[in-house]
Design an enzyme around this catalytic site. Structure first.
Site, PDB file in Angstrom:
ATOM      1  N   ASP A  30      48.339  58.046  59.128  1.00 33.77           N
ATOM      2  CA  ASP A  30      48.849  57.922  60.491  1.00 33.77           C
ATOM      3  C   ASP A  30      48.485  56.507  60.986  1.00 33.77           C
ATOM      4  OD1 ASP A  30      49.436  58.598  63.248  1.00 33.77           O
ATOM      5  OD2 ASP A  30      47.283  58.915  63.516  1.00 33.77           O
ATOM      6  N   ASP A  32      48.269  55.305  65.008  1.00 36.20           N
ATOM      7  CA  ASP A  32      47.436  55.301  66.220  1.00 36.20           C
ATOM      8  C   ASP A  32      46.283  56.292  66.124  1.00 36.20           C
ATOM      9  OD1 ASP A  32      48.993  53.601  68.388  1.00 36.20           O
ATOM     10  OD2 ASP A  32      50.473  54.731  67.232  1.00 36.20           O
ATOM     11  N   ASP A 208      44.414  61.749  62.856  1.00 33.03           N
ATOM     12  CA  ASP A 208      43.479  62.060  63.943  1.00 33.03           C
ATOM     13  C   ASP A 208      44.013  63.082  64.932  1.00 33.03           C
ATOM     14  OD1 ASP A 208      45.424  60.181  65.061  1.00 33.03           O
ATOM     15  OD2 ASP A 208      44.140  60.255  66.837  1.00 33.03           O
TER      16      ASP A 208
HETATM   17 MG   LIG Z   1      47.292  59.430  65.590  1.00 32.24          MG
END
Ligand SMILES: [Mg+2]
Length: 259
Positions: A30, A32, A208
């Site tokens: 991923d 961000d 995340d």
């Molecule tokens: Mg993310």
């Protein structure tokens, strides 16, 4: 080895495995909150100068098997790490920067106009809300008014129901996204895994947020696993990465092995 002494044992083990047999692994990440810290506004992310270089080195080491899977439009990610020549999927599995194989996702579309009009109304009613129109996906940010998240979600749900749209809501870190049904970060990972050089390798996905869990599940189903980054979604505790800086350290350590 550059992995810091405080690194999670899972990472030290994975580092040893990958450096011994880089042809066995496909690495996915991923953007961000995973490769860079979450910013107040998405355009304000700080991207360290060496990130693209290190990702490029790891990609070479893995024989090309490094993919970025993000909710952002790909053109934004290309601005930040495009120099690495990475393969990527954007907009939760809607966009790819390589030709799709059979069974891949359709090309990106615009969100329905009546949906945009209703979401603009909802966002205008609360000064702390901000609409990011990504094309096929509409993202409403509420980081400035965290307490209003529940109200925002209810309003968006009501609109999707009332307009009878083929869309769903995806909660993220201080954002709610309105996404066409049928694609996810999981379908994105599956599309990578149908392609060379990913096919047949062990997929490892780093992420995340809630949307990354779809990709973790597909990685697991293909004999791989997810590596969680602690933050607002995954609680700090036993997660392999405590923050995005540790992901970058891991990438840098792998990159150092490639030389
Ligand atoms: Mg993310």
């Amino acid at each position: 080895m550059l992995v810091t002494p405080s690194a999670h044992p899972v990472l030290a083990d994975l580092m040893a495995q990958i450096t011994a047999r880089p042809d066995r692994y496909a690495l996915f990440s991923d953007f961000d909150g995973t490769l860079v810290e979450i910013a107040e506004r998405p355009e304000e992310v700080m991207v360290p100068a060496d990130l693209a270089t290190n990702l490029g080195r790891v990609r070479t080491m893995l024989g090309g098997a490094l993919g970025i899977i993000t909710g952002r439009p790909l053109r934004q990610v290309a601005e930040y790490i495009g120099a690495a020549g990475l393969e990527a999927s954007g907009l939760h599995g809607i966009e790819f920067n390589f030709p799709l194989t059979a069974g891949g996702s359709p090309a990106a579309l615009e969100a329905p106009r009546e949906l945009i009009a209703e979401v603009v109304k909802i966002v205008a009613a609360e000064p702390g809300f901000r609409l990011e129109n990504k094309g096929a996906i509409l993202t409403v940010h509420f980081r400035q008014v965290p307490a209003a998240g529940g109200r925002l979600r209810a309003a968006l749900e009501e609109v999707i129901d009332r307009l009878n749209l083929d869309h769903h809501l995806k909660d993220g870190r201080a954002v709610i996204e309105i996404i066409p049904n049928g694609t996810s970060k999981g379908t994105a990972l599956a599309e990578f895994m149908r392609r060379t050089p990913y096919a047949g390798r062990i997929p490892v996905m780093m992420g995340d947020d809630k949307a990354d869990e779809d990709a973790f599940a597909v990685a697991q189903a293909s004999g791989g696993f997810g590596l969680k980054v602690a933050g607002e979604h995954f609680r700090a505790g036993d997660e392999p990465f405590r923050h995005a800086g540790e992901v970058r350290d891991f990438i840098a350590a792998l990159a150092a092995h490639s030389r």
